[in-house]
Write a protein that holds these residues in place. Structure first.
Motif, PDB file in Angstrom:
ATOM      1  N   UNK B 145       1.896  -5.215   6.472  1.00 37.18           N
ATOM      2  CA  UNK B 145       3.270  -5.688   6.981  1.00 37.18           C
ATOM      3  C   UNK B 145       4.214  -6.125   5.931  1.00 37.18           C
ATOM      4  N   UNK B 147       4.663  -4.908   3.078  1.00 36.60           N
ATOM      5  CA  UNK B 147       4.791  -3.717   2.288  1.00 36.60           C
ATOM      6  C   UNK B 147       5.807  -2.984   3.274  1.00 36.60           C
ATOM      7  N   UNK B 148       5.574  -2.763   4.572  1.00 37.55           N
ATOM      8  CA  UNK B 148       6.260  -1.997   5.518  1.00 37.55           C
ATOM      9  C   UNK B 148       7.679  -2.679   5.753  1.00 37.55           C
ATOM     10  N   UNK B 149       7.621  -3.983   5.716  1.00 37.96           N
ATOM     11  CA  UNK B 149       9.012  -4.806   5.861  1.00 37.96           C
ATOM     12  C   UNK B 149       9.995  -4.354   4.613  1.00 37.96           C
ATOM     13  N   UNK B 151       9.936  -1.629   2.953  1.00 39.57           N
ATOM     14  CA  UNK B 151      10.701  -0.039   3.438  1.00 39.57           C
ATOM     15  C   UNK B 151      11.514   0.208   4.536  1.00 39.57           C
ATOM     16  N   UNK B 152      11.831  -0.937   5.217  1.00 40.02           N
ATOM     17  CA  UNK B 152      12.768  -0.746   6.434  1.00 40.02           C
ATOM     18  C   UNK B 152      13.984  -0.706   5.870  1.00 40.02           C
TER      19      UNK B 152
END
Lengths: 152, 152
Positions: B145, B147-149, B151-152
């Motif tokens: 989570x 890491x993906x934040x 990339x937003x």
């Protein structure tokens, strides 16, 4: 109703992390599929049809397989028809409704996109988890999935 | 691109189970919230606003907190405004846009619905998992989570 059993901090963290993971992951995979003018939902339909005999499924079976309502699927299929990826076909020999059929273009699309999509699924999910974690997640979630399917 | 690393059967099972769990769970919780004329998305907005100082948030912060685009959130807030649950309010003292504010009716709604919703989250998710499973899920997903934040 008896007094609410609010979630403990640990339960709340797990629940909110699960929700956030799903949303962020779908957002990311959607972004990566944009390059191919596809969404995660499109991709899922293409996979289901490509794995079916004669690359076709009854709309009702496809709705079940992709866990969505008939009406939502119908809109989705219309958009994918407009892109030339699938066609609708009536069943002449029975009354059980319409098939969705993968077109040649849909088949070529899934062949071309699958390596990129699987790389994304690995990069953002599978390869970030240990074998033990993957196993725990499946063991934990599979019975819940079975139970929820019965409630549909 | 090098040869695709397809998912192993165990990886594929975990991935598909995660997808199915989320969809079925949201479907079920949506069904249960229908009784209160709410969706899971409505509920999430109400929770976020109710936990904020003065029960209000900037639209941009609310979009981040609920992991959706500004435009999708804007449609959502319009529907909830029509139901009397929230209001939009302009910021007079700065240029940083609009606030979403919980109305009294929105506040009463979240107080009334929360015990039923938490019971559903327990019945269909939390209470079906052991403490160890909950801990593994959070430990596995939290870094993804984060890491993906980024990339937003």
């Amino acid at each position: 109703m008896s007094a609410p059993r609010w979630l403990s901090p640990a339960e709340q963290r797990a629940w909110r992390t699960q929700l956030a993971l799903h949303k962020l992951l779908m957002h990311r995979l959607d972004r990566e599929l944009q390059e191919f003018s596809l969404t995660v939902n499109d991709y899922e339909i293409l996979v289901n049809l490509s794995e079916s005999p004669e690359r076709r499924m009854r709309m009702s079976d496809l709705a079940d397989a992709t866990i969505q309502s008939r009406s939502r699927l119908s809109h989705q299929i219309s958009r994918m028809e407009a892109k030339g990826l699938v066609m609708r076909e009536d069943c002449h020999d029975d009354r059980r409704g319409t098939f969705a059929v993968l077109t040649d273009e849909g088949w070529e699309t899934i062949q071309r996109v699958a390596p990129f999509h699987v790389a994304g699924v690995r990069e953002h999910f599978v390869d970030r988890l240990t074998d033990d974690q993957l196993e725990t997640i499946e063991a934990a979630y599979a019975p819940i999935v079975e139970q929820l399917k019965k409630l549909r």
